[in-house]
Design an enzyme around this catalytic site. Structure first.
Site, PDB file in Angstrom:
ATOM      1  N   ARG A 165      -2.160   1.526  -6.937  1.00 18.37           N
ATOM      2  CA  ARG A 165      -2.855   2.578  -6.160  1.00 18.37           C
ATOM      3  C   ARG A 165      -4.318   2.754  -6.576  1.00 18.37           C
ATOM      4  NH1 ARG A 165       1.334   2.085  -3.879  1.00 18.37           N
ATOM      5  NH2 ARG A 165       2.521   3.691  -2.765  1.00 18.37           N
ATOM      6  N   SER A 239       3.237  10.472  -0.594  1.00 18.21           N
ATOM      7  CA  SER A 239       3.421  10.775  -2.018  1.00 18.21           C
ATOM      8  C   SER A 239       2.260  11.636  -2.487  1.00 18.21           C
ATOM      9  CB  SER A 239       3.428   9.496  -2.850  1.00 18.21           C
ATOM     10  OG  SER A 239       4.525   8.694  -2.525  1.00 18.21           O
ATOM     11  N   GLU A 335      -2.060  11.814  -6.071  1.00 19.36           N
ATOM     12  CA  GLU A 335      -2.371  10.542  -5.419  1.00 19.36           C
ATOM     13  C   GLU A 335      -3.462  10.647  -4.354  1.00 19.36           C
ATOM     14  OE1 GLU A 335      -0.954   6.821  -2.971  1.00 19.36           O
ATOM     15  OE2 GLU A 335      -0.846   8.878  -2.323  1.00 19.36           O
TER      16      GLU A 335
HETATM   17  N1  EPU Z   1      13.709   9.562  -7.445  1.00 15.36           N
HETATM   18  C1  EPU Z   1      14.449  10.643  -7.835  1.00 15.36           C
HETATM   19  N2  EPU Z   1      14.241  11.843  -7.221  1.00 15.36           N
HETATM   20  C2  EPU Z   1      13.326  11.987  -6.230  1.00 15.36           C
HETATM   21  C3  EPU Z   1      12.547  10.892  -5.830  1.00 15.36           C
HETATM   22  C4  EPU Z   1      12.770   9.670  -6.456  1.00 15.36           C
HETATM   23  O1  EPU Z   1      15.289  10.549  -8.722  1.00 15.36           O
HETATM   24  O2  EPU Z   1      13.192  13.112  -5.717  1.00 15.36           O
HETATM   25  C5  EPU Z   1      13.949   8.250  -8.066  1.00 15.36           C
HETATM   26  C6  EPU Z   1      14.738   7.348  -7.123  1.00 15.36           C
HETATM   27  O3  EPU Z   1      16.109   7.496  -7.262  1.00 15.36           O
HETATM   28  C7  EPU Z   1      14.288   5.982  -7.574  1.00 15.36           C
HETATM   29  C8  EPU Z   1      12.861   6.204  -8.022  1.00 15.36           C
HETATM   30  O4  EPU Z   1      12.716   7.593  -8.270  1.00 15.36           O
HETATM   31  O5  EPU Z   1      15.013   5.543  -8.688  1.00 15.36           O
HETATM   32  C9  EPU Z   1      11.825   5.701  -7.038  1.00 15.36           C
HETATM   33  O6  EPU Z   1      11.959   6.351  -5.792  1.00 15.36           O
HETATM   34  P1  EPU Z   1      11.587   5.627  -4.411  1.00 15.36           P
HETATM   35  O7  EPU Z   1      12.107   4.248  -4.377  1.00 15.36           O
HETATM   36  O8  EPU Z   1      11.993   6.549  -3.285  1.00 15.36           O
HETATM   37  O9  EPU Z   1      10.029   5.492  -4.422  1.00 15.36           O
HETATM   38  P2  EPU Z   1       8.872   6.446  -4.970  1.00 15.36           P
HETATM   39  O10 EPU Z   1       8.522   6.022  -6.357  1.00 15.36           O
HETATM   40  O11 EPU Z   1       9.235   7.871  -4.740  1.00 15.36           O
HETATM   41  C10 EPU Z   1       6.965   4.861  -4.132  1.00 15.36           C
HETATM   42  C11 EPU Z   1       5.640   5.001  -3.416  1.00 15.36           C
HETATM   43  C12 EPU Z   1       5.847   5.226  -1.931  1.00 15.36           C
HETATM   44  C13 EPU Z   1       6.619   4.032  -1.380  1.00 15.36           C
HETATM   45  C14 EPU Z   1       7.955   3.913  -2.127  1.00 15.36           C
HETATM   46  C15 EPU Z   1       8.734   2.692  -1.741  1.00 15.36           C
HETATM   47  C16 EPU Z   1       3.999   5.898  -4.954  1.00 15.36           C
HETATM   48  C17 EPU Z   1       3.183   7.086  -5.363  1.00 15.36           C
HETATM   49  N3  EPU Z   1       4.881   6.103  -3.968  1.00 15.36           N
HETATM   50  O12 EPU Z   1       7.653   6.099  -3.990  1.00 15.36           O
HETATM   51  O13 EPU Z   1       4.554   5.265  -1.316  1.00 15.36           O
HETATM   52  O14 EPU Z   1       6.855   4.175   0.005  1.00 15.36           O
HETATM   53  O15 EPU Z   1       7.692   3.796  -3.553  1.00 15.36           O
HETATM   54  O16 EPU Z   1       8.117   1.548  -2.214  1.00 15.36           O
HETATM   55  O17 EPU Z   1       3.842   4.824  -5.527  1.00 15.36           O
HETATM   56  C18 EPU Z   1       2.782   6.779  -0.704  1.00 15.36           C
HETATM   57  O18 EPU Z   1       2.054   6.174  -1.486  1.00 15.36           O
HETATM   58  O19 EPU Z   1       2.355   7.752  -0.015  1.00 15.36           O
HETATM   59  C19 EPU Z   1       4.183   6.383  -0.566  1.00 15.36           C
HETATM   60  C20 EPU Z   1       5.025   7.041   0.210  1.00 15.36           C
END
Ligand code: EPU
Length: 339
Positions: A165, A239, A335
């Site tokens: 990012r 995010s 972010e």
């Molecule tokens: N998790 C939780 N609780 C929550 C949210 C997440 O326990 O409320 C855990 C999930 O179980 C999982 C891990 O955190 O083990 C990661 O969650 P997820 O795969 O949903 O992805 P994320 O880290 O929340 C990132 C990006 C998103 C992108 C997704 C999928 C960033 C800041 N965010 O989210 O990007 O779509 O991965 O690749 O890196 C954005 O940048 O606006 C965005 C939506």
């Protein structure tokens, strides 16, 4: 070039927060950009380039300058061989129109980044990424207007200093460059596993084993729609926090207390810990703080339900950040960019 006086920024930003600006200008080509920047220099005004407004938070105070709405269009295949195609897109094109074009042409490389809001020009700024892909993987170069020199430069991907990012456009030299076009190399090969865990799970459940870009796009759209609220219905900026990047020592401390904490090894003694998990484990998911709702489906997203303005958002951010720090000793960062 079209000029609008005193635009209310909350109308243009998906978080629906923010005061006004002196002026807004729509830029349809390089000449428009040059004219606006010259006007800003002559009149000592600030400027800010707006893509889709999906990753920007505005303050309540008036922005003392010109907000440039990027309307530079065009999407063309400029080179092609048996293995790949090179596509150049105007920076004002909606990012997902470029993804759709790549899917229609059966090209892979950006299909997992389906329906990310925003423009093509904003994509390299924060090195957008989702479900295992980031734009740094396929970007060849950008054309960018250097606001100091007034020249257009071609900047190769390796010089954009892409990280998670992050790029020079966001962190090292913000405001110096205005991206005019992006050029990507996409592959004619089918998408190959391993896929991001959630995506693989979805594909397995749907019994998809012969992977093609359309199926990946559909899967990503379905997953995103369950986790990410539609900004048209629930104001948000995707995010709201970046995932935390910690050292091995910090990770070991975390795992000693929370052996089930998820993390990804990024190499170079850096580990990514999902901030959604950290916030979730502070029992903040679903809570309403100063009119900002911590999304019940994914704690990384804040929804503006009834915040009175930036001050409320800042108070909610401070409370969440402090709660996570008190519990885990990890500092989390916002972010979206700010104006
Ligand atoms: N998790 C939780 N609780 C929550 C949210 C997440 O326990 O409320 C855990 C999930 O179980 C999982 C891990 O955190 O083990 C990661 O969650 P997820 O795969 O949903 O992805 P994320 O880290 O929340 C990132 C990006 C998103 C992108 C997704 C999928 C960033 C800041 N965010 O989210 O990007 O779509 O991965 O690749 O890196 C954005 O940048 O606006 C965005 C939506």
């Amino acid at each position: 070039m079209k000029l609008i006086d005193n635009p209310s920024l909350s109308n243009y930003l998906t978080m629906k927060i923010g005061g006004s600006a002196l002026m807004m200008a729509e830029a349809y080509n390089l000449k428009d950009i040059q004219d606006i920047i010259q006007k800003c220099k002559n009149e000592k005004l600030k400027f800010y380039i707006l893509g889709g407004g999906s990753n920007i938070i505005a303050h309540d105070e008036t922005f003392n300058g010109i907000i440039i709405q990027n309307k530079i269009t065009g999407m063309n295949v400029i080179k092609e061989d048996g293995e790949s195609a090179v596509i150049k897109a105007g920076s004002g094109e909606p990012w997902d129109d470029l993804v759709k074009m790549s899917i229609h042409m059966n090209l892979s490389g950006i299909e997992a980044m389906s329906i990310i809001p925003g423009t093509c020009g904003a994509a390299p700024v924060q090195n957008i990424g989702a479900y295992g892909q980031e734009i740094a993987d396929t970007l060849i170069e950008v054309e960018a207007f250097n606001t100091d020199s007034g020249e257009v430069e071609t900047i190769a991907a390796k010089d954009c200093e892409f990280k998670y990012r992050s790029s020079i456009f966001r962190d090292k030299l913000p405001g110096k460059y205005i991206i005019i076009s992006i050029t990507l190399r996409l592959s004619k090969s089918k998408p190959k596993p391993p896929f991001y865990a959630n995506l693989q799970k979805y594909l397995d459940n749907a019994h998809i084993t012969d992977y093609n870009v359309s199926d990946i796009r559909q899967a990503v759209i379905q997953i995103r729609q369950t986790k990410l609220p539609d900004p048209a219905k629930q104001p948000n900026s995707g995010s709201f926090f970046k995932n935390a990047i910690v050292t091995k020592q910090k990770l070991e401390q975390l795992l000693a207390n929370y052996p089930n904490a998820p993390y990804y090894d990024m190499g170079n003694n850096q580990y990514k810990v999902p901030t959604g998990w950290l916030i979730d484990n502070c029992n903040l998911k679903g809570k309403l703080i100063k009119g900002m709702r911590i999304n019940p489906a994914n704690a990384l997203v804040l929804i503006n339900e009834s915040a009175s303005g930036y001050k409320d958002l800042a108070a909610a951010r401070a409370e969440i950040t402090a709660t996570v720090y008190d519990k885990f000793g990890i500092k989390i960062e916002q972010e979206p960019l700010e104006i």
